[in-house]
Design a protein around this motif. Structure first.
Motif, PDB file in Angstrom:
ATOM      1  N   LYS A 297       1.333 -12.776  -2.865  1.00  0.00           N
ATOM      2  CA  LYS A 297       2.425 -11.830  -3.097  1.00  0.00           C
ATOM      3  C   LYS A 297       2.240 -11.087  -4.410  1.00  0.00           C
ATOM      4  CE  LYS A 297       5.894 -14.156  -0.338  1.00  0.00           C
ATOM      5  NZ  LYS A 297       7.118 -14.930  -0.313  1.00  0.00           N
ATOM      6  N   GLU A 298       1.807 -11.813  -5.436  1.00  0.00           N
ATOM      7  CA  GLU A 298       1.580 -11.205  -6.746  1.00  0.00           C
ATOM      8  C   GLU A 298       0.451 -10.171  -6.670  1.00  0.00           C
ATOM      9  OE1 GLU A 298       1.045 -12.771 -11.330  1.00  0.00           O
ATOM     10  OE2 GLU A 298       0.186 -13.991  -9.718  1.00  0.00           O
ATOM     11  N   GLU A 299      -0.636 -10.522  -5.996  1.00  0.00           N
ATOM     12  CA  GLU A 299      -1.739  -9.580  -5.822  1.00  0.00           C
ATOM     13  C   GLU A 299      -1.297  -8.347  -5.041  1.00  0.00           C
ATOM     14  OE1 GLU A 299      -6.002 -11.700  -5.522  1.00  0.00           O
ATOM     15  OE2 GLU A 299      -4.586 -12.353  -4.000  1.00  0.00           O
ATOM     16  N   ALA A 300      -0.587  -8.571  -3.942  1.00  0.00           N
ATOM     17  CA  ALA A 300      -0.166  -7.459  -3.088  1.00  0.00           C
ATOM     18  C   ALA A 300       0.769  -6.507  -3.824  1.00  0.00           C
ATOM     19  CB  ALA A 300       0.501  -8.000  -1.822  1.00  0.00           C
ATOM     20  N   LEU A 301       1.665  -7.033  -4.605  1.00  0.00           N
ATOM     21  CA  LEU A 301       2.581  -6.184  -5.371  1.00  0.00           C
ATOM     22  C   LEU A 301       1.799  -5.292  -6.330  1.00  0.00           C
ATOM     23  CD1 LEU A 301       5.453  -5.359  -6.145  1.00  0.00           C
ATOM     24  CD2 LEU A 301       5.486  -7.269  -7.747  1.00  0.00           C
ATOM     25  N   TRP A 302       0.851  -5.875  -7.057  1.00  0.00           N
ATOM     26  CA  TRP A 302       0.051  -5.082  -7.982  1.00  0.00           C
ATOM     27  C   TRP A 302      -0.773  -4.033  -7.229  1.00  0.00           C
ATOM     28  CZ3 TRP A 302      -5.120  -4.061  -8.471  1.00  0.00           C
ATOM     29  CH2 TRP A 302      -5.463  -3.288  -9.585  1.00  0.00           C
ATOM     30  N   ILE A 303      -1.412  -4.442  -6.132  1.00  0.00           N
ATOM     31  CA  ILE A 303      -2.241  -3.514  -5.358  1.00  0.00           C
ATOM     32  C   ILE A 303      -1.397  -2.371  -4.809  1.00  0.00           C
ATOM     33  CG2 ILE A 303      -3.626  -3.261  -3.252  1.00  0.00           C
ATOM     34  CD1 ILE A 303      -4.622  -6.172  -3.851  1.00  0.00           C
ATOM     35  N   ASP A 304      -0.246  -2.670  -4.244  1.00  0.00           N
ATOM     36  CA  ASP A 304       0.637  -1.615  -3.718  1.00  0.00           C
ATOM     37  C   ASP A 304       0.963  -0.588  -4.806  1.00  0.00           C
ATOM     38  OD1 ASP A 304       0.643  -2.887  -1.261  1.00  0.00           O
ATOM     39  OD2 ASP A 304       2.700  -3.631  -1.428  1.00  0.00           O
ATOM     40  N   ASN A 305       1.281  -1.055  -5.988  1.00  0.00           N
ATOM     41  CA  ASN A 305       1.586  -0.142  -7.092  1.00  0.00           C
ATOM     42  C   ASN A 305       0.355   0.642  -7.530  1.00  0.00           C
ATOM     43  OD1 ASN A 305       4.360  -0.719  -7.342  1.00  0.00           O
ATOM     44  ND2 ASN A 305       3.907  -2.549  -8.522  1.00  0.00           N
ATOM     45  N   TYR A 306      -0.763  -0.034  -7.646  1.00  0.00           N
ATOM     46  CA  TYR A 306      -2.002   0.612  -8.074  1.00  0.00           C
ATOM     47  C   TYR A 306      -2.417   1.728  -7.116  1.00  0.00           C
ATOM     48  CZ  TYR A 306      -6.983   1.287  -8.882  1.00  0.00           C
ATOM     49  OH  TYR A 306      -8.220   1.842  -9.094  1.00  0.00           O
TER      50      TYR A 306
ATOM     51  N   SER B  91      -0.679   3.292  -4.909  1.00  0.00           N
ATOM     52  CA  SER B  91       0.336   4.345  -4.804  1.00  0.00           C
ATOM     53  C   SER B  91       0.169   5.391  -5.895  1.00  0.00           C
ATOM     54  CB  SER B  91       1.745   3.747  -4.881  1.00  0.00           C
ATOM     55  OG  SER B  91       1.988   2.929  -3.763  1.00  0.00           O
ATOM     56  N   ASP B  92      -0.457   5.020  -6.996  1.00  0.00           N
ATOM     57  CA  ASP B  92      -0.659   5.939  -8.112  1.00  0.00           C
ATOM     58  C   ASP B  92      -2.023   6.631  -8.108  1.00  0.00           C
ATOM     59  OD1 ASP B  92       1.864   5.475  -9.130  1.00  0.00           O
ATOM     60  OD2 ASP B  92       1.193   3.881 -10.489  1.00  0.00           O
ATOM     61  N   LEU B  93      -2.865   6.359  -7.106  1.00  0.00           N
ATOM     62  CA  LEU B  93      -4.167   7.032  -7.058  1.00  0.00           C
ATOM     63  C   LEU B  93      -3.970   8.520  -6.796  1.00  0.00           C
ATOM     64  CD1 LEU B  93      -6.317   4.439  -5.060  1.00  0.00           C
ATOM     65  CD2 LEU B  93      -6.483   4.995  -7.495  1.00  0.00           C
ATOM     66  N   ASP B  94      -4.835   9.329  -7.383  1.00  0.00           N
ATOM     67  CA  ASP B  94      -4.752  10.780  -7.279  1.00  0.00           C
ATOM     68  C   ASP B  94      -4.846  11.244  -5.823  1.00  0.00           C
ATOM     69  OD1 ASP B  94      -4.850  13.527  -7.798  1.00  0.00           O
ATOM     70  OD2 ASP B  94      -6.993  13.483  -8.275  1.00  0.00           O
ATOM     71  N   THR B  95      -3.850  11.971  -5.380  1.00  0.00           N
ATOM     72  CA  THR B  95      -3.797  12.436  -3.985  1.00  0.00           C
ATOM     73  C   THR B  95      -4.843  13.508  -3.687  1.00  0.00           C
ATOM     74  OG1 THR B  95      -2.084  14.059  -4.510  1.00  0.00           O
ATOM     75  CG2 THR B  95      -1.361  11.884  -3.752  1.00  0.00           C
ATOM     76  N   HIS B  96      -5.399  14.124  -4.700  1.00  0.00           N
ATOM     77  CA  HIS B  96      -6.451  15.114  -4.481  1.00  0.00           C
ATOM     78  C   HIS B  96      -7.808  14.459  -4.263  1.00  0.00           C
ATOM     79  CE1 HIS B  96      -3.339  17.502  -6.581  1.00  0.00           C
ATOM     80  NE2 HIS B  96      -3.678  18.380  -5.665  1.00  0.00           N
TER      81      HIS B  96
ATOM     82  N   ILE C 111      -4.742  -2.381   3.612  1.00  0.00           N
ATOM     83  CA  ILE C 111      -4.657  -1.110   2.905  1.00  0.00           C
ATOM     84  C   ILE C 111      -6.030  -0.459   3.005  1.00  0.00           C
ATOM     85  CG2 ILE C 111      -4.397  -0.014   0.648  1.00  0.00           C
ATOM     86  CD1 ILE C 111      -2.472  -2.322  -0.068  1.00  0.00           C
ATOM     87  N   GLU C 112      -6.023   0.829   3.294  1.00  0.00           N
ATOM     88  CA  GLU C 112      -7.261   1.609   3.338  1.00  0.00           C
ATOM     89  C   GLU C 112      -7.216   2.648   2.231  1.00  0.00           C
ATOM     90  OE1 GLU C 112      -9.686   4.639   6.293  1.00  0.00           O
ATOM     91  OE2 GLU C 112      -7.586   4.178   6.704  1.00  0.00           O
ATOM     92  N   ILE C 113      -8.255   2.693   1.416  1.00  0.00           N
ATOM     93  CA  ILE C 113      -8.407   3.730   0.389  1.00  0.00           C
ATOM     94  C   ILE C 113      -9.614   4.558   0.803  1.00  0.00           C
ATOM     95  CG2 ILE C 113      -8.771   4.240  -2.037  1.00  0.00           C
ATOM     96  CD1 ILE C 113      -7.904   1.318  -2.632  1.00  0.00           C
ATOM     97  N   GLU C 114      -9.371   5.826   1.069  1.00  0.00           N
ATOM     98  CA  GLU C 114     -10.435   6.726   1.502  1.00  0.00           C
ATOM     99  C   GLU C 114     -10.664   7.790   0.428  1.00  0.00           C
ATOM    100  OE1 GLU C 114     -11.237   9.854   5.153  1.00  0.00           O
ATOM    101  OE2 GLU C 114      -9.192   9.463   4.491  1.00  0.00           O
ATOM    102  N   ARG C 115     -11.926   7.960   0.034  1.00  0.00           N
ATOM    103  CA  ARG C 115     -12.258   9.045  -0.883  1.00  0.00           C
ATOM    104  C   ARG C 115     -12.388  10.310  -0.047  1.00  0.00           C
ATOM    105  NH1 ARG C 115     -14.110   9.569  -6.078  1.00  0.00           N
ATOM    106  NH2 ARG C 115     -14.549   7.346  -6.282  1.00  0.00           N
ATOM    107  N   LYS C 116     -11.718  11.367  -0.477  1.00  0.00           N
ATOM    108  CA  LYS C 116     -11.760  12.636   0.258  1.00  0.00           C
ATOM    109  C   LYS C 116     -13.102  13.321   0.079  1.00  0.00           C
ATOM    110  CE  LYS C 116      -6.860  13.708   0.056  1.00  0.00           C
ATOM    111  NZ  LYS C 116      -5.874  14.704  -0.358  1.00  0.00           N
TER     112      LYS C 116
END
Length: 99
Positions: free
Chosen positions: A59-68, A70-75, A94-99
């Motif tokens: 839970k602690e990891e997931a909370l930090w990851i969700d916040n992290y 969410s703040d990644l640059d949308t561009h 969670i999927e993080i995709e580089r545009k």
């Protein structure tokens, strides 16, 4: 990470503890933070993160990851989350995709 990885196309983080293993041995927030930040900087295409929230460390990891994420640059990044809506404390991806 620093000794073995320069760049990569696809990365997978499977957080939590080993299924059928000792539940006292888990991934830890401090290592996950350092490694995920470096991974995002070095990724070429995508990272998948499986978060297990059925135990306190998860839970602690997931909370930090969700916040992290969410703040990644949308561009630069698209971030998505996939979870079961009808199961409390179910793992999610969670999927993080580089545009």
């Amino acid at each position: 990470f620093d000794h073995y990885v320069d760049t990569f196309d696809i990365g997978i983080f499977n957080l939590g503890y080993l299924p059928e293993g000792d539940h006292n041995i888990t991934t830890t927030l401090d290592v996950t933070q350092r490694t995920l930040i470096k991974a995002v900087e070095h990724m070429k295409k995508v990272i998948f993160i499986t978060c297990y929230i059925g135990h306190p460390q998860g839970k602690e990891e997931a909370l930090w990851i969700d916040n992290y994420v969410s703040d990644l640059d949308t561009h630069t990044y698209n971030v998505s989350s996939f979870k079961m809506m009808n199961k409390k404390n179910a793992p999610y991806v969670i999927e993080i995709e580089r545009k």
